[in-house]
Structures are given as structure tokens and as C-alpha cells.
Design a protein around this motif. Structure first.
Motif, short mmCIF file in Angstrom:
data_model
loop_
_atom_site.label_atom_id
_atom_site.label_comp_id
_atom_site.label_asym_id
_atom_site.label_seq_id
_atom_site.Cartn_x
_atom_site.Cartn_y
_atom_site.Cartn_z
N SER A 64 0.85 -1.20 0.00
CA SER A 64 0.00 0.00 0.00
C SER A 64 0.88 1.24 0.00
N SER A 65 0.37 2.29 -0.62
CA SER A 65 1.13 3.54 -0.60
C SER A 65 0.88 4.26 0.73
N VAL A 66 1.92 4.91 1.23
CA VAL A 66 1.85 5.64 2.49
C VAL A 66 2.16 7.09 2.20
N ASN A 67 1.31 7.99 2.71
CA ASN A 67 1.53 9.42 2.54
C ASN A 67 2.57 9.86 3.58
N ASN A 68 3.81 10.00 3.13
CA ASN A 68 4.91 10.29 4.05
C ASN A 68 4.80 11.66 4.70
N VAL A 69 4.23 12.63 4.00
CA VAL A 69 4.07 13.96 4.59
C VAL A 69 3.07 13.90 5.74
N LYS A 70 1.97 13.23 5.52
CA LYS A 70 0.94 13.08 6.56
C LYS A 70 1.51 12.34 7.76
N ILE A 71 2.19 11.23 7.52
CA ILE A 71 2.77 10.44 8.61
C ILE A 71 3.85 11.24 9.33
N GLY A 72 4.64 11.99 8.60
CA GLY A 72 5.68 12.81 9.22
C GLY A 72 5.09 13.88 10.13
N LEU A 73 4.02 14.52 9.68
CA LEU A 73 3.36 15.54 10.50
C LEU A 73 2.74 14.93 11.75
N LYS A 74 2.08 13.79 11.58
CA LYS A 74 1.49 13.11 12.74
C LYS A 74 2.58 12.68 13.73
N LEU A 75 3.71 12.21 13.22
CA LEU A 75 4.81 11.81 14.07
C LEU A 75 5.39 13.01 14.81
N ALA A 76 5.54 14.14 14.13
CA ALA A 76 6.06 15.34 14.78
C ALA A 76 5.15 15.80 15.91
N LEU A 77 3.83 15.79 15.67
CA LEU A 77 2.89 16.16 16.73
C LEU A 77 2.98 15.19 17.90
N LEU A 78 3.09 13.91 17.60
CA LEU A 78 3.17 12.91 18.66
C LEU A 78 4.46 13.03 19.46
N VAL A 79 5.55 13.39 18.81
CA VAL A 79 6.81 13.59 19.53
C VAL A 79 6.69 14.76 20.50
N VAL A 80 6.00 15.83 20.10
CA VAL A 80 5.77 16.95 21.02
C VAL A 80 4.90 16.50 22.19
N ILE A 81 3.83 15.76 21.89
CA ILE A 81 2.95 15.25 22.95
C ILE A 81 3.75 14.36 23.91
N LEU A 82 4.54 13.45 23.35
CA LEU A 82 5.35 12.56 24.18
C LEU A 82 6.35 13.34 25.02
N GLY A 83 6.95 14.36 24.43
CA GLY A 83 7.91 15.18 25.18
C GLY A 83 7.26 15.84 26.38
N ILE A 84 6.10 16.43 26.17
CA ILE A 84 5.41 17.10 27.28
C ILE A 84 4.98 16.08 28.34
N THR A 85 4.37 14.98 27.91
CA THR A 85 3.88 14.01 28.89
C THR A 85 5.01 13.33 29.64
N TYR A 86 6.13 13.09 28.98
CA TYR A 86 7.24 12.42 29.65
C TYR A 86 7.95 13.35 30.63
N VAL A 87 8.21 14.56 30.21
CA VAL A 87 8.94 15.50 31.06
C VAL A 87 8.09 15.94 32.25
N LYS A 88 6.81 16.13 32.04
CA LYS A 88 5.93 16.66 33.10
C LYS A 88 5.15 15.58 33.85
N ARG A 89 5.47 14.31 33.66
CA ARG A 89 4.69 13.23 34.27
C ARG A 89 4.76 13.21 35.79
N ASP A 90 5.81 13.73 36.39
CA ASP A 90 5.95 13.71 37.84
C ASP A 90 5.55 15.02 38.51
N ASP A 91 5.21 16.03 37.73
CA ASP A 91 4.81 17.31 38.30
C ASP A 91 3.42 17.19 38.92
N GLU A 92 3.26 17.79 40.09
CA GLU A 92 1.96 17.77 40.77
C GLU A 92 0.94 18.65 40.06
N ARG A 93 1.40 19.75 39.51
CA ARG A 93 0.50 20.67 38.80
C ARG A 93 1.13 21.07 37.48
#
Length: 117
Positions: A64-93
Motif C-alpha cells: 500500500s502507498s503511504v503518505n509520508n508527509v501526513k505520517i511525518g506531520l502526525k509523528l512530529a505532533l506525537l513527539v511533542v505530545i510525548l515530550g510534554i507528557t514524559y517531562v511533566k509526568r511527575d509534576d503535581e501541577r
């Protein structure tokens, strides 16, 4: 191969549900400035990453063909989400703007997946 791809799509949706569900459970606390990253949010984001990479590989292996631009954008957004959730996971607020960004980026990621053909 179709069954395996569909299993990973289901797991990917479970990851999205865990991330977005964790966000929604903290929305009331976000209004008070007391929101925090719950473990399910980090686990959901990691599930999305692993299953998303697997889905790209399985679709390419299936021819199957994969839209690399779409996947790249989704991956970039997910990396930002992962960065925030990982770094701030122990913060109380967590501040409302940063916590809101996690929810917004998750919803943008969902709409990119659904609307971008």
C-alpha cells in the motif's frame, strides 16, 4: 495481512483513547490550575507511537502507498505530545496552557488522520 493491520489500527485507537481520556478526566482540574499528566496519558502516547510505526511498516510491506508527509506531520505532533507528557509526568501541577496543548495536539492528530486523504 489485513487482519494484522486491523489489529494494530485497533491498538492505535486504544492508545488515542487512553491519551485523550486522560486529558478529559483532568479538564475540570485544568480549570483550577491543578491538572497533571496521569500515567495513562503517557502510556497512550507510547502505544500510539509503537502501533503507528508498526502500521506504516505493515502497510508498506503489504504494498500500500503511504503518505509520508501526513505520517511525518502526525509523528512530529506525537513527539511533542510525548515530550510534554514524559517531562511533566511527575509534576503535581501543570499549567493550563501546556496541559491544553496536549489535548489540542491530540485532537489535531486525530483530525489529520481522519480528514487528510
Amino acid at each position: 495481512m489485513d487482519v494484522l493491520i486491523n489489529v494494530f489500527v485497533g491498538l492505535h485507537i486504544i492508545g488515542i483513547a487512553a491519551l485523550l481520556g486522560g486529558f478529559f478526566t483532568q479538564m475540570k482540574a485544568m480549570g483550577k490550575g491543578e491538572a497533571r499528566i496521569v500515567p495513562g496519558m503517557l502510556h497512550g502516547a507510547l502505544t500510539m507511537l509503537v502501533t503507528g510505526v508498526a502500521l506504516v511498516g505493515l502497510n508498506q510491506a503489504d504494498g500500500s502507498s503511504v503518505n509520508n508527509v501526513k505520517i511525518g506531520l502526525k509523528l512530529a505532533l506525537l513527539v511533542v505530545i510525548l515530550g510534554i507528557t514524559y517531562v511533566k509526568r511527575d509534576d503535581e501541577r501543570l499549567g493550563a496552557p501546556l496541559f491544553g496543548a496536549v489535548g489540542l495536539l491530540t485532537m489535531v492528530n486525530i483530525f489529520i488522520a481522519v480528514l487528510w486523504v
